[in-house]
Structure formats: C-alpha cells, structure tokens
Design a protein around this motif. Structure first.
Motif, PDB file in Angstrom:
ATOM      1  N   ILE A   1       0.859  -1.183   0.000  1.00 39.12           N
ATOM      2  CA  ILE A   1       0.000   0.000   0.000  1.00 39.12           C
ATOM      3  C   ILE A   1       0.895   1.234   0.000  1.00 39.12           C
ATOM      4  CG2 ILE A   1      -1.776   1.289   1.230  1.00 39.12           C
ATOM      5  CD1 ILE A   1      -2.838  -1.302   2.338  1.00 39.12           C
TER       6      ILE A   1
ATOM      7  N   ILE B   1      -3.353  -8.017   2.063  1.00 40.01           N
ATOM      8  CA  ILE B   1      -3.758  -6.718   1.523  1.00 40.01           C
ATOM      9  C   ILE B   1      -4.843  -6.903   0.470  1.00 40.01           C
ATOM     10  CG2 ILE B   1      -2.989  -4.742   0.129  1.00 40.01           C
ATOM     11  CD1 ILE B   1      -0.279  -4.963   1.527  1.00 40.01           C
TER      12      ILE B   1
ATOM     13  N   LYS C   1      -8.207  -8.229   2.041  1.00 38.20           N
ATOM     14  CA  LYS C   1      -8.877  -7.239   2.880  1.00 38.20           C
ATOM     15  C   LYS C   1      -9.494  -6.115   2.054  1.00 38.20           C
ATOM     16  CE  LYS C   1      -8.073  -3.990   6.686  1.00 38.20           C
ATOM     17  NZ  LYS C   1      -7.070  -3.432   7.632  1.00 38.20           N
ATOM     18  N   ASN C   2      -8.823  -5.707   0.975  1.00 42.97           N
ATOM     19  CA  ASN C   2      -9.236  -4.499   0.258  1.00 42.97           C
ATOM     20  C   ASN C   2      -9.842  -4.737  -1.121  1.00 42.97           C
ATOM     21  OD1 ASN C   2      -8.094  -2.247   2.086  1.00 42.97           O
ATOM     22  ND2 ASN C   2      -6.355  -3.632   1.832  1.00 42.97           N
TER      23      ASN C   2
ATOM     24  N   LYS D   1      -6.937   4.260  -4.224  1.00 41.38           N
ATOM     25  CA  LYS D   1      -7.812   4.047  -3.072  1.00 41.38           C
ATOM     26  C   LYS D   1      -9.274   4.331  -3.399  1.00 41.38           C
ATOM     27  CE  LYS D   1      -8.199   5.121   1.874  1.00 41.38           C
ATOM     28  NZ  LYS D   1      -7.614   5.897   3.006  1.00 41.38           N
TER      29      LYS D   1
ATOM     30  N   TYR E   1     -11.218   1.351  -4.832  1.00 45.22           N
ATOM     31  CA  TYR E   1     -11.531   0.120  -4.087  1.00 45.22           C
ATOM     32  C   TYR E   1     -12.173   0.383  -2.731  1.00 45.22           C
ATOM     33  CZ  TYR E   1      -7.275   0.767  -1.202  1.00 45.22           C
ATOM     34  OH  TYR E   1      -6.324   1.258  -0.338  1.00 45.22           O
ATOM     35  N   GLU E   2     -12.006   1.565  -2.182  1.00 42.76           N
ATOM     36  CA  GLU E   2     -12.519   1.848  -0.837  1.00 42.76           C
ATOM     37  C   GLU E   2     -14.050   1.800  -0.817  1.00 42.76           C
ATOM     38  OE1 GLU E   2     -11.254   4.852   2.705  1.00 42.76           O
ATOM     39  OE2 GLU E   2     -11.735   5.785   0.777  1.00 42.76           O
TER      40      GLU E   2
END
Length: 294
Positions: free
Chosen positions: A63, A85, A88-89, A173, A176-177
């Motif tokens: 990240i 990573i 999770k994301n 970010k 995908y956030e």
C-alpha cells in the motif's frame, strides 16, 4: 519440442532493461505458462527469450502513501489470493486469481504475464478493468502510466513497446474503498479451463441504492469491455431484484459477442445477462455483510 535459440536471465531490472534497449528480437517470459504453450503448439517459433523470473522486487504487494495498492507484475496468482492486503481491500481480485487454472498453474502464472498476453479470456482482466487499474511501464530511458482500458488494443495485442517491461499494477484508493465485488467465470471445466465468459461486478451502496456500479466483461469482444450503459443507468437505482435483472439486460448493450467454435453469440449473451445478475446479487450481499447497506 521447444524452438528456443537462447534464454537470457538478468538478475536486476536495470540489466533487463539494458538488454531490451539494445536488442529488438527478445521475447519476455515471466511465469512461462503462456509462452511455452504457444511454443509447443508452434504458434511461436525460434525465440530468443529474456526471463525476468529472478529479478528481485517485482513480486511485491504494498500500500503506497496515498492509499493506492501496487501489485508487482511478477506476482503469481497463488501469491495474490493468499495476500492479506488483497483479501482485505480488493477480494474480487483474489476471486479471479483462484479461478485461474489449477494449483500448479497458479504457482507459476503471473498477473503481469496474464495482462501482457492480451487474451480476452484472461481471468485477471475483467476484475482489473472494474477497478480502473493503471499499469506502470518502464524502459531504460522512460517510465509511463497507462490506464488498463488503453492497454488492450485487440486480440492478443497490447500497448507495450519492445524495450519496455510491465513493472506493476496500481489501484487507487478511490477505486476500491467501500466497494465490494464478485468475479464469476463460466468455463466447461471451471478453473481448469479458459473462460468462456468472465464477468466482474463492483458496487458501492448507500441508502439501499447503487452509489457506484462497475461491470466488466471478458470474452465478450476483441478486448475486455466495461458496460458503460448499464453502469450509467444502474447508478443510483434502488437495489431490488427487478433492477438487478434490468442491469443484467443492459449489460448486453456493450457486448460484442460473436458466434465462435466454442459457443454461439446467443449463448454468450445469455451468459452475460445471467452472470451479471448473479454477480450483482453476490456483490450486494458482500456489501450487506460488511454493514454497508443502510
């Protein structure tokens, strides 16, 4: 069996880029799962190979300071679906990775090689399209960032120069956030076969509506496709079964499926509509399980 003239094995990125800068007859080999098959089937012949397998640092997942996720081009599919990573994301990429071939293939095949092969049946492509991925390409004298949608030019044809290497894939970010997705592959023998159709759906939901919606297809045209009409009309729709079926139908408007030896155009269009609907259902369920439907 394999018509290979020579194999160069640089130990550093700088050494590899130097070799590519002075010779225009080198074919890059990463995991080798595509190149060696083409050699065996005599699609390619009399090759001078440059293997980048032993270059340190090209298989890292990290990240960045701005929250972007960077995936080294030499990262194998096995490394991707086991990575914390990623899981999770951007678990949608993990789903695509585990659908790629059998265990032996996943241990060798790299995400960079899968992209550079340019095949619309590549399992990583629809997912990376849905994530608005960017590709970092490097030569001895230059470095450039290319949007993945601009990288695929046609069947097996990609936007990379003879003296360049794909270094990494970058997912920002904002792409995908708070987003949850599903990749569904349809194949005659599931993971052990190439995709007859691949559908990736990514959603962000708020107030029981689609705040963001992305749909990408593999094997529905000469390159991977984003279903922009379905995305535009589906965004801000209420999340209902009827609307998800409607969005599945709208996805057909972006399809360029044709009759082929492995399936008819009609069958592929039925797959697009049904798999998009199923992927929407599963993506919404994932968002709900994470408490993101209010």
């Amino acid at each position: 069996m394999y018509d290979i003239n020579e194999i160069l094995e640089p130990k550093t990125l700088e050494e590899a880029l130097e070799m590519l800068s002075v010779r225009d007859n080198l074919t890059v080999i990463a995991g080798g799962t595509d190149v060696l098959v083409k050699l065996r089937e005599e699609i390619l012949n009399s090759l001078n190979l440059i293997s980048i397998r032993n270059i340190d640092g090209l298989n890292k997942i990290k990240i960045l300071k701005d929250g972007s996720i960077e995936i080294g081009a030499m990262t194998t599919f096995a490394e991707i679906f086991r990575n914390e990573i990623i899981n999770k994301n951007i678990s949608i990429l993990s789903q695509a990775a585990v659908s790629m071939g059998g265990p032996q293939i996943r241990n060798m095949a790299t995400i960079g090689g899968n992209i550079c092969n340019g095949a619309v049946s590549g399992d990583s492509a629809p997912t990376l399209f849905s994530l608005n991925s960017k590709l970092k390409l490097k030569s001895k004298t230059d470095e450039r960032i290319v949007k993945i949608k601009d990288f695929y030019k046609g069947p097996g044809e990609v936007n990379i120069k003879k003296d360049e290497l794909l270094i990494s894939i970058i997912i920002e970010k904002k792409d995908y956030e708070n987003k949850y997705g599903t990749y569904i592959k349809f194949a005659n023998r599931n993971a052990m076969d190439i995709a007859l159709m691949g559908v990736a759906v990514l959603v962000e939901v708020k107030n029981k509506k689609f705040k963001d919606l992305r749909i990408a297809l593999g094997v529905a045209g000469p390159t991977p496709i984003r279903c922009e009409i379905a995305e535009s009309k589906g965004k801000h729709m209420d999340i209902t079964d009827e609307n998800m079926k409607l969005i599945g139908n709208l996805a057909l408007k972006s399809s360029k499926a044709i009759d082929f030896w492995n399936a008819s155009k009609e069958f592929k269009e039925n797959l697009i509509e049904e798999l998009t609907y199923r992927a929407l259902e599963e993506s919404v369920e994932r968002a709900e399980n994470h408490g993101n439907i209010k």
